[in-house]
Design a protein around this motif. Structure first.
Motif, short mmCIF file in Angstrom:
data_model
loop_
_atom_site.label_atom_id
_atom_site.label_comp_id
_atom_site.label_asym_id
_atom_site.label_seq_id
_atom_site.Cartn_x
_atom_site.Cartn_y
_atom_site.Cartn_z
N GLY A 1 7.21 10.66 -6.23
CA GLY A 1 8.16 11.77 -6.12
C GLY A 1 8.31 12.33 -4.73
O GLY A 1 9.04 13.31 -4.55
N THR A 2 7.61 11.78 -3.75
CA THR A 2 7.71 12.28 -2.38
C THR A 2 9.13 12.14 -1.82
O THR A 2 9.63 13.03 -1.15
CB THR A 2 6.72 11.54 -1.45
OG1 THR A 2 5.39 11.77 -1.90
CG2 THR A 2 6.85 12.01 -0.01
N GLU B 1 0.81 -1.22 0.00
CA GLU B 1 0.00 0.00 0.00
C GLU B 1 0.84 1.27 0.00
O GLU B 1 0.30 2.37 0.06
CB GLU B 1 -0.91 0.00 1.23
CG GLU B 1 -1.87 -1.16 1.26
CD GLU B 1 -2.61 -1.26 2.59
OE1 GLU B 1 -2.37 -0.44 3.49
OE2 GLU B 1 -3.43 -2.18 2.73
N VAL B 2 2.15 1.15 -0.03
CA VAL B 2 3.01 2.33 0.05
C VAL B 2 2.68 3.35 -1.03
O VAL B 2 2.62 4.55 -0.78
CB VAL B 2 4.50 1.92 0.02
CG1 VAL B 2 5.40 3.12 -0.19
CG2 VAL B 2 4.88 1.21 1.30
N ALA B 3 2.45 2.89 -2.24
CA ALA B 3 2.17 3.81 -3.35
C ALA B 3 0.89 4.61 -3.13
O ALA B 3 0.76 5.72 -3.64
CB ALA B 3 2.09 3.05 -4.67
N THR B 4 -0.05 4.06 -2.37
CA THR B 4 -1.28 4.80 -2.09
C THR B 4 -1.12 5.76 -0.91
O THR B 4 -1.92 6.66 -0.75
CB THR B 4 -2.46 3.84 -1.81
OG1 THR B 4 -2.18 3.10 -0.61
CG2 THR B 4 -2.68 2.88 -2.97
N ARG B 5 -0.10 5.56 -0.11
CA ARG B 5 0.15 6.42 1.06
C ARG B 5 0.96 7.66 0.73
O ARG B 5 0.84 8.68 1.40
CB ARG B 5 0.91 5.64 2.14
CG ARG B 5 0.16 4.52 2.76
CD ARG B 5 -0.45 5.00 4.07
NE ARG B 5 -1.15 3.92 4.73
CZ ARG B 5 -0.86 3.52 5.95
NH1 ARG B 5 0.09 4.09 6.63
NH2 ARG B 5 -1.57 2.55 6.48
#
Length: 136
Positions: A131-132, A123-127
């Motif tokens: 580019g963060t 789920e990292v990509a949704t959190r």
């Protein structure tokens, strides 16, 4: 693969210990199947301090190479940070670090080194928006 301490002091996969009858599964799905992710989290939780001590000296050279590659201060995400060993190392290099881990015991330990949240790596990509971070 989850590795846990075995009687002899060696590390053995959780799945192998279950098959050998050395431990009983505690976490099952609705269908009664062993949930390997939940079981892994439970086993690591039971042995969090042992894991942190056993792995504390490991991989320092890799963190060093990664840390010096990025300009200071870079924002780094340690995905699957465990008890926070590398979070502390990156901070010593002048970076701003954040951690995520699925294990709530590890998250509590890692928060001593840098802000860490409980998160399934899937789920990292949704959190975090793309580019963060300067490095993951």
């Amino acid at each position: 693969m989850s590795l846990i301490p075995f009687r002899s002091g060696h590390w053995m996969s959780m799945q192998r210990q279950v098959r050998m009858g050395g431990m009983k599964p505690r976490t099952t799905s609705v269908r009664g199947w062993l949930d390997p992710v939940a079981e892994s989290v439970a086993v690591y939780s039971d042995h969090a301090d042992d894991y942190a001590a056993a792995h504390a000296p490991k991989m320092a050279d890799r963190v060093e190479r990664f840390a010096v590659f990025l300009p200071e201060p870079s924002l780094i995400l340690d995905a699957g940070c465990g008890p926070g060993r590398d979070l502390a190392r990156f901070r010593k290099h002048g970076h701003v670090v954040r951690g995520v881990d699925l294990n709530p015991v590890f998250v509590a330990m890692a928060n001593a080194h840098a802000p860490t949240s409980q998160c399934d790596l899937r789920e990292v990509a949704t959190r975090f928006p793309a580019g963060t971070f300067d490095g993951i």
